[in-house]
Design an enzyme around this catalytic site. Structure first.
Site, PDB file in Angstrom:
ATOM      1  N   ASP A  13       0.775  -1.240   0.180  1.00  0.00           N
ATOM      2  CA  ASP A  13      -0.135  -0.037   0.029  1.00  0.00           C
ATOM      3  C   ASP A  13       0.981   1.309  -0.012  1.00  0.00           C
ATOM      4  O   ASP A  13       1.967   1.210   0.476  1.00  0.00           O
ATOM      5  CB  ASP A  13      -0.950  -0.013   1.335  1.00  0.00           C
ATOM      6  CG  ASP A  13      -1.676   1.305   1.449  1.00  0.00           C
ATOM      7  OD1 ASP A  13      -2.326   1.711   0.716  1.00  0.00           O
ATOM      8  OD2 ASP A  13      -1.459   2.007   2.591  1.00  0.00           O
ATOM      9  N   ARG A  14       0.394   2.356  -0.616  1.00  0.00           N
ATOM     10  CA  ARG A  14       1.157   3.568  -0.631  1.00  0.00           C
ATOM     11  C   ARG A  14       1.214   4.288   0.635  1.00  0.00           C
ATOM     12  O   ARG A  14       2.125   4.378   1.518  1.00  0.00           O
ATOM     13  CB  ARG A  14       1.019   4.375  -1.788  1.00  0.00           C
ATOM     14  CG  ARG A  14       1.815   5.341  -2.296  1.00  0.00           C
ATOM     15  CD  ARG A  14       1.236   6.233  -3.343  1.00  0.00           C
ATOM     16  NE  ARG A  14       0.450   7.505  -2.584  1.00  0.00           N
ATOM     17  CZ  ARG A  14      -0.006   8.625  -3.255  1.00  0.00           C
ATOM     18  NH1 ARG A  14       0.191   8.595  -4.650  1.00  0.00           N
ATOM     19  NH2 ARG A  14      -0.890   9.538  -2.811  1.00  0.00           N
ATOM     20  N   ASP A  15       0.005   5.347   0.947  1.00  0.00           N
ATOM     21  CA  ASP A  15      -0.280   6.001   1.954  1.00  0.00           C
ATOM     22  C   ASP A  15      -0.345   5.278   3.225  1.00  0.00           C
ATOM     23  O   ASP A  15      -1.334   4.546   3.541  1.00  0.00           O
ATOM     24  CB  ASP A  15      -1.404   6.942   1.599  1.00  0.00           C
ATOM     25  CG  ASP A  15      -1.072   7.545   0.295  1.00  0.00           C
ATOM     26  OD1 ASP A  15       0.015   8.107   0.140  1.00  0.00           O
ATOM     27  OD2 ASP A  15      -2.152   7.505  -0.498  1.00  0.00           O
ATOM     28  N   GLN A  57      -6.674   5.925  -5.067  1.00  0.00           N
ATOM     29  CA  GLN A  57      -6.605   7.293  -5.185  1.00  0.00           C
ATOM     30  C   GLN A  57      -8.107   7.960  -5.344  1.00  0.00           C
ATOM     31  O   GLN A  57      -8.018   8.410  -6.658  1.00  0.00           O
ATOM     32  CB  GLN A  57      -5.540   7.403  -6.013  1.00  0.00           C
ATOM     33  CG  GLN A  57      -3.901   7.120  -5.713  1.00  0.00           C
ATOM     34  CD  GLN A  57      -3.625   7.836  -4.290  1.00  0.00           C
ATOM     35  OE1 GLN A  57      -3.749   9.133  -4.125  1.00  0.00           O
ATOM     36  NE2 GLN A  57      -2.943   6.838  -3.338  1.00  0.00           N
ATOM     37  N   CYS A  90      -5.933   2.686  -8.171  1.00  0.00           N
ATOM     38  CA  CYS A  90      -7.409   2.751  -8.517  1.00  0.00           C
ATOM     39  C   CYS A  90      -7.720   4.316  -8.252  1.00  0.00           C
ATOM     40  O   CYS A  90      -7.858   4.760  -7.025  1.00  0.00           O
ATOM     41  CB  CYS A  90      -8.177   2.056  -7.544  1.00  0.00           C
ATOM     42  SG  CYS A  90     -10.077   2.164  -7.476  1.00  0.00           S
ATOM     43  N   CYS A  98     -16.030  -0.455  -8.131  1.00  0.00           N
ATOM     44  CA  CYS A  98     -15.368  -0.878  -9.166  1.00  0.00           C
ATOM     45  C   CYS A  98     -14.725  -2.106  -8.634  1.00  0.00           C
ATOM     46  O   CYS A  98     -14.509  -2.549  -7.521  1.00  0.00           O
ATOM     47  CB  CYS A  98     -14.206   0.241  -9.935  1.00  0.00           C
ATOM     48  SG  CYS A  98     -13.135   0.614  -8.305  1.00  0.00           S
ATOM     49  N   ARG A 101     -11.011  -1.149  -6.408  1.00  0.00           N
ATOM     50  CA  ARG A 101     -10.789  -0.402  -5.355  1.00  0.00           C
ATOM     51  C   ARG A 101     -10.769  -1.426  -4.359  1.00  0.00           C
ATOM     52  O   ARG A 101     -11.412  -2.144  -4.065  1.00  0.00           O
ATOM     53  CB  ARG A 101     -11.813   0.548  -5.292  1.00  0.00           C
ATOM     54  CG  ARG A 101     -11.685   1.270  -3.848  1.00  0.00           C
ATOM     55  CD  ARG A 101     -12.951   2.468  -3.717  1.00  0.00           C
ATOM     56  NE  ARG A 101     -12.787   3.111  -2.436  1.00  0.00           N
ATOM     57  CZ  ARG A 101     -11.890   4.095  -2.245  1.00  0.00           C
ATOM     58  NH1 ARG A 101     -11.017   4.455  -3.149  1.00  0.00           N
ATOM     59  NH2 ARG A 101     -11.870   4.779  -0.983  1.00  0.00           N
ATOM     60  N   LYS A 102      -9.419  -1.380  -3.678  1.00  0.00           N
ATOM     61  CA  LYS A 102      -9.326  -2.174  -2.193  1.00  0.00           C
ATOM     62  C   LYS A 102     -10.423  -1.698  -1.314  1.00  0.00           C
ATOM     63  O   LYS A 102     -10.744  -0.769  -1.252  1.00  0.00           O
ATOM     64  CB  LYS A 102      -8.180  -1.671  -1.519  1.00  0.00           C
ATOM     65  CG  LYS A 102      -6.704  -2.348  -2.314  1.00  0.00           C
ATOM     66  CD  LYS A 102      -5.540  -1.948  -1.654  1.00  0.00           C
ATOM     67  CE  LYS A 102      -5.136  -0.589  -1.505  1.00  0.00           C
ATOM     68  NZ  LYS A 102      -3.838  -0.124  -0.949  1.00  0.00           N
ATOM     69  N   ASP A 127      -1.515  -0.884   5.754  1.00  0.00           N
ATOM     70  CA  ASP A 127      -1.725  -0.437   7.256  1.00  0.00           C
ATOM     71  C   ASP A 127      -3.067  -0.399   7.539  1.00  0.00           C
ATOM     72  O   ASP A 127      -3.359  -0.102   8.594  1.00  0.00           O
ATOM     73  CB  ASP A 127      -1.154   1.051   7.136  1.00  0.00           C
ATOM     74  CG  ASP A 127      -1.944   1.892   6.443  1.00  0.00           C
ATOM     75  OD1 ASP A 127      -2.180   1.701   5.282  1.00  0.00           O
ATOM     76  OD2 ASP A 127      -2.313   2.907   6.969  1.00  0.00           O
TER      77      ASP A 127
END
Length: 174
Positions: A13-15, A57, A90, A98, A101-102, A127
């Protein structure tokens, strides 16, 4: 769950996982790596394990940033943390329902296809519960690295929990 032998790719995951979460960030100067992120990624890269990012996103769908803004931030992340083998984004909002999307598995499945790595040889590290759910829905291993925003029930429901990125990557490499 025990470690699956032969992990070939780790999707992050990014953020809140790789970089400090700045909501709807389209400004590369605001990117700050999470503690240990570069070291964790370098450990995987040295072992020949592909690394990628799977990120929701929704700010794009909300009109708060563009896909170009997202790409500029990703370039900055790569300057700080090194190259990634795949970026899966996403851009939809939660109401779009959709498949990417997680917690849906779409981002993981697309990364799997792009990398040519079966999902049962992928680990997803994130996280929050939706990161773990996306990995599990795709039949990947999932490790939760809690932060201040992680809910207690997400921790309790996670198949594996690590205190930080280095510990999570240590589990992958064992």
């Amino acid at each position: 769950m025990t470690a699956r032998p032969g992990c070939e790719a780790v999707l992050f995951d990014r953020d809140g996982t790789l970089v400090v979460d700045v909501p709807y960030n389209g400004n590369p100067s605001r990117v700050r790596p999470m503690p240990g992120a570069r070291r964790a990624l370098d450990l995987l890269r040295r072992r020949g394990i592909a690394v990628g990012v799977v990120t929701n996103q929704s700010g794009v769908a909300r009109g708060l940033l563009t896909l170009d803004d997202v790409r500029v931030v990703h370039r900055r992340i790569e300057q700080l943390l090194g190259p990634f083998d795949t970026w899966q984004v996403c851009p939809h909002g939660p109401e779009d329902r959709c498949p990417c999307r997680k917690p849906a598995p779409g981002l993981v499945l697309t990364a799997s296809a792009e990398l040519g790595v079966p999902t049962d040889r992928i680990t997803v590290i994130g996280d929050i519960g939706s990161d773990v759910a996306a990995g599990r829905a795709a039949d990947a291993r999932a490790i939760l690295v809690p932060t201040a925003v992680t809910r207690r029930e997400e921790i309790d429901e996670a198949p594996e929990v690590s205190p930080d990125l280095l510990a999570a990557v240590g589990k992958v490499l064992r």
